[in-house]
Design an enzyme around this catalytic site. Sequence first.
Site, short mmCIF file in Angstrom:
data_model
loop_
_atom_site.label_atom_id
_atom_site.label_comp_id
_atom_site.label_asym_id
_atom_site.label_seq_id
_atom_site.Cartn_x
_atom_site.Cartn_y
_atom_site.Cartn_z
N HIS A 73 0.81 -1.22 0.00
CA HIS A 73 0.00 0.00 0.00
C HIS A 73 0.85 1.28 0.00
O HIS A 73 0.32 2.37 -0.22
CB HIS A 73 -0.92 0.04 1.22
CG HIS A 73 -2.00 -1.00 1.21
ND1 HIS A 73 -2.86 -1.17 0.14
CD2 HIS A 73 -2.35 -1.94 2.13
CE1 HIS A 73 -3.70 -2.15 0.41
NE2 HIS A 73 -3.41 -2.66 1.60
N ASP B 18 -4.63 -12.86 3.34
CA ASP B 18 -5.91 -12.42 3.89
C ASP B 18 -7.06 -12.70 2.93
O ASP B 18 -8.22 -12.41 3.24
CB ASP B 18 -5.88 -10.94 4.28
CG ASP B 18 -5.10 -10.07 3.32
OD1 ASP B 18 -4.73 -10.56 2.24
OD2 ASP B 18 -4.86 -8.89 3.65
N ASP C 113 -3.02 -10.55 -2.52
CA ASP C 113 -3.57 -10.09 -1.26
C ASP C 113 -5.05 -9.73 -1.45
O ASP C 113 -5.47 -9.33 -2.54
CB ASP C 113 -2.78 -8.86 -0.79
CG ASP C 113 -3.08 -8.45 0.63
OD1 ASP C 113 -2.28 -8.80 1.52
OD2 ASP C 113 -4.09 -7.75 0.86
#
Length: 346
Positions: A156, A280, A193
């Site tokens: 990110h 995740d 992800d």
Amino acid sequence: MKILLYSVIFIFSSSNILFAETSNDKKVAIMYSDQFLLHNTGKNHPERPERLSIVVDNLKDNNLLSPHLIWPSVREASKLEIKLVHTQNYIDLVEKEVNSLKKNSISYLSTGDTVISKESNKVARTAVGAGLRGADAIMKGEVSSAFVLSRPPGHHASASKGMGFCIYNNIAIVARYLQKKYDIKRILIVDFDVHHGNGTQDIFYNDDSVFYFDIHQHPFYPQSGRPNEIGIGKGKGFTLNIDLPRGAGDTELINAFQNKLKPAMDKFQPEFILVSAGFDSHQGDLLGQLNFTNVGYENVAIILSNIAKKYASDRELYILEGGYVAENISKSVEKIVGVLTKNMGD
């Protein structure tokens, strides 16, 4: 004469059968340091040290995989190496804000929702350095591939902003390092992800030397990564986003890799594959709402290994991103490392 024993593994997925040629002759570097446990995110934060320590312990105890693994030492990345991606102002900001903290206290980076503590800058620089050391080991022929088990995650973080648990963009820095030091011309970055890697996309959005493929949940944080985001300028057509609805699972995951990524790579022909490995998306994660399983990740690893074998001299480097149930991370990492070692036991 060296004799290799080969076997063929058949894995059924949807309407596709994937073939992976395997042998027991590959070494994989696991890039890890206890330093990564010192990044203090506070009580009950999902990105916590235990998500790493359990994975590492299970790998070391895996009698099937451990003979094929090496555990090289890691190092801190220099400021010059971090500047391959990040601005000097941002590097200075991280250093200043972390250094201002008292021991055992935590705060947030002023750029976004990223927890920091007294050791965070040193740990984040070591996470970058672990990726660089892994890349060196691959390029020097010490190993065929590597898996970096580090924290904090990185995808990110943009050139001038940390957000979403991320301080430095580990995988982006490794990509630029490979280009600068080893003159690698074409790099594939894959991100599975649950959250879109907005920072990585932003860094390479106007770049035709890095192909960025991201499969993620939508709508979800950070709300980017729609299919119409394909790059700009000379980078147009070198970003490929697959957004999945809540509840999507292995079928959607594998179909995207087999039917979208694979044809694109037959045109791009990457010389090195980097993977932002966030778990995740795994069924039952604390934050994500997708339903990928260990078998899905294994199938993805086979597809990527076949691409690497065809175009990239087997060169693959995985870097851990998200994933907040340690046992899920551990089992999925074992499956992927099993593919990387060409040792496909249960």
